[in-house]
Scaffold this active site. Structure first.
Site, mmCIF file in Angstrom:
data_model
loop_
_atom_site.group_PDB
_atom_site.id
_atom_site.type_symbol
_atom_site.label_atom_id
_atom_site.label_comp_id
_atom_site.label_asym_id
_atom_site.label_seq_id
_atom_site.Cartn_x
_atom_site.Cartn_y
_atom_site.Cartn_z
ATOM 1 N N LYS A 160 0.830 -1.204 0.000
ATOM 2 C CA LYS A 160 0.000 0.000 0.000
ATOM 3 C C LYS A 160 0.874 1.268 0.000
ATOM 4 O O LYS A 160 2.061 1.205 0.294
ATOM 5 C CB LYS A 160 -0.948 -0.022 1.213
HETATM 6 C C1 LIG Z 1 -5.418 -4.327 0.884
HETATM 7 C C2 LIG Z 1 -6.887 -4.139 0.898
HETATM 8 C C3 LIG Z 1 -7.667 -4.496 2.007
HETATM 9 C C4 LIG Z 1 -7.127 -5.280 3.159
HETATM 10 O O1 LIG Z 1 -6.151 -4.635 3.856
HETATM 11 P P1 LIG Z 1 -5.409 -5.420 5.043
HETATM 12 O O2 LIG Z 1 -4.665 -4.322 5.744
HETATM 13 O O3 LIG Z 1 -4.505 -6.427 4.412
HETATM 14 O O4 LIG Z 1 -6.458 -6.028 5.892
HETATM 15 C C5 LIG Z 1 -9.010 -4.190 2.001
HETATM 16 N N1 LIG Z 1 -9.580 -3.577 0.953
HETATM 17 C C6 LIG Z 1 -8.874 -3.247 -0.138
HETATM 18 C C7 LIG Z 1 -9.572 -2.550 -1.259
HETATM 19 C C8 LIG Z 1 -7.512 -3.531 -0.210
HETATM 20 O O5 LIG Z 1 -6.819 -3.250 -1.320
#
Ligand SMILES: *Cc1c(COP(=O)(O)O)cnc(C)c1O
Length: 380
Positions: free
Chosen positions: A184
């Site tokens: 991210k």
């Molecule tokens: C990465 C992601 C998540 C989950 O995030 P985590 O921190 O791994 O729980 C949820 N929604 C979207 C759209 C994502 O890209």
């Protein structure tokens, strides 16, 4: 074959993050403590929201947000099928039922114009996802929610930097949830955050984050042992000081990194222009796009899975964001949405690929990736 010459992603963490972690090691509290509190306050300032709690994932953040709003068995939550499974999973974790609504054909975001047709007497809230980093039409979603007495929780995993119509994630919703997963825009490997607009929600989230306990272990360390109680059911979603330390230096670079992402996206837009049948998801004039992913939708006649293999053979690693959630086996078995129930999301799901895209990416990779896609499509 030149396999994996062009990586999909590389993090850009370095000395500043190592120094910040070393500082935590020299201190006494490795778990949730002052560094987490500092991150929460700086992230709240960055977003322009009153409260932020740091947690271990966006999935956990969404689970907690739904519980804090009193969602449970028998309740329905409107969401999008064009997302990572975590979005719908959080609704199931809370004991409720996801109700999918199809997406806008040019952005892939939840189509606000279709929400009202999906409401039932059991509908309690709306959980939109800001796909790839473009915020949904939050003003319209908030208006619909208010007209029907619903909550709004945002999945802002892609949208730390996003703005639309002058508002940011967390400003119109009841709560917005962020991910600091490895790929991210802001990352500590695994982590997340949840915003709240009211002190009551913030207090409820704090209890949900740590076993429903009235004191955390760093409170006890600071104050010495004093009696504490468990006053409600809670989970174990607190972030550690070590993880929070990694996030702080990234907040200092966040504007510069977004400017670089914008520059990379513009270079891709130019390099991919004029390929027949290739669609680049739209932005909106009133939006600052958070540029989490650079995604293209292949022409309908191209078999996407074969295309992924051929691009890999050409040395270009791409990923798929996303196969629609309702088509996953678990959701087929539990919700039984028919094929064709969400045709816009399904069409995107058949066409979509995300290409290598990250700050620090070698600029010459853009032409290599674009040429590989052009050759693939033109020669299909
Ligand atoms: C990465 C992601 C998540 C989950 O995030 P985590 O921190 O791994 O729980 C949820 N929604 C979207 C759209 C994502 O890209």
């Amino acid at each position: 074959m030149n396999r994996a010459r062009i990586p999909f992603y590389k993090h850009d963490l370095g000395q500043a993050e190592l120094d910040a972690i070393a500082e935590v090691f020299r201190g006494e509290i490795l778990t949730t403590g002052d560094v987490v509190a500092e991150f929460e306050s700086r992230f709240a300032g960055y977003l322009g929201v009153p409260h932020v709690l740091a947690v271990t994932s966006c999935t956990g953040a969404m689970h907690m947000a739904l519980l804090a709003l009193g969602i449970g068995p028998g309740d329905e939550v409107i969401t999008t099928p064009m997302s990572f499974v975590a979005t719908a999973n959080a609704i199931v974790e809370a004991g409720a039922t996801p109700v999918f609504v199809d997406v806008e054909p040019d952005t892939g975001n939840l189509d606000a114009a279709r929400i009202e047709a999906a409401l039932t007497p059991r509908t309690r809230g709306i959980l939109p996802v800001h796909l790839y980093g473009l915020m949904c039409d939050m003003r319209e979603i908030r208006r619909i929610a208010d007209a029907h007495g619903l909550f709004v929780v945002e999945d802002a995993a892609h949208c730390v930097e996003g703005v639309r119509d002058g508002i940011r994630p967390g400003q119109l919703s009841d709560m917005a949830c962020f991910s600091f997963f490895a790929t991210k825009n802001l990352t500590c490997g695994e982590g997340g955050a949840v915003t709240a607009r009211s002190a009551e929600h913030q207090e409820a989230l704090k209890l949900l984050r740590l076993h429903g306990m009235t004191k955390s272990s760093s409170d006890r360390w600071r104050e010495g042992w004093t009696p504490w109680d468990m006053i409600s059911m809670g989970w174990k979603y607190n972030l550690s000081n070590i993880d929070a330390a990694m996030l702080l230096p990234q907040l200092d670079r966040i504007d510069r990194k977004l400017a670089e992402r914008d520059e990379l996206a513009a270079a891709y837009d130019a390099a991919l222009a004029g390929i027949e049948g290739l669609t680049i998801p739209a932005s909106r004039p009133s939006a600052r796009h958070a540029r989490h992913l650079y995604t293209v939708w292949l022409p309908d006649h191209v078999d996407r899975n074969v295309a992924v293999d051929r691009l890999r053979d050409a040395g270009v690693n791409v990923v798929v964001n996303y196969l629609p959630i309702h088509a996953m086996t678990y959701y087929r078995e539990t919700l039984a949405a028919a094929d064709g129930a969400f045709p816009v999301a399904e069409r995107i799901g058949r066409r979509t690929i995300s290409v290598p895209f990250y700050p620090g990416m070698p600029r010459n990779h853009i032409a290599i990736v674009a040429d590989a896609i052009r050759d693939l499509v033109v020669g299909w």
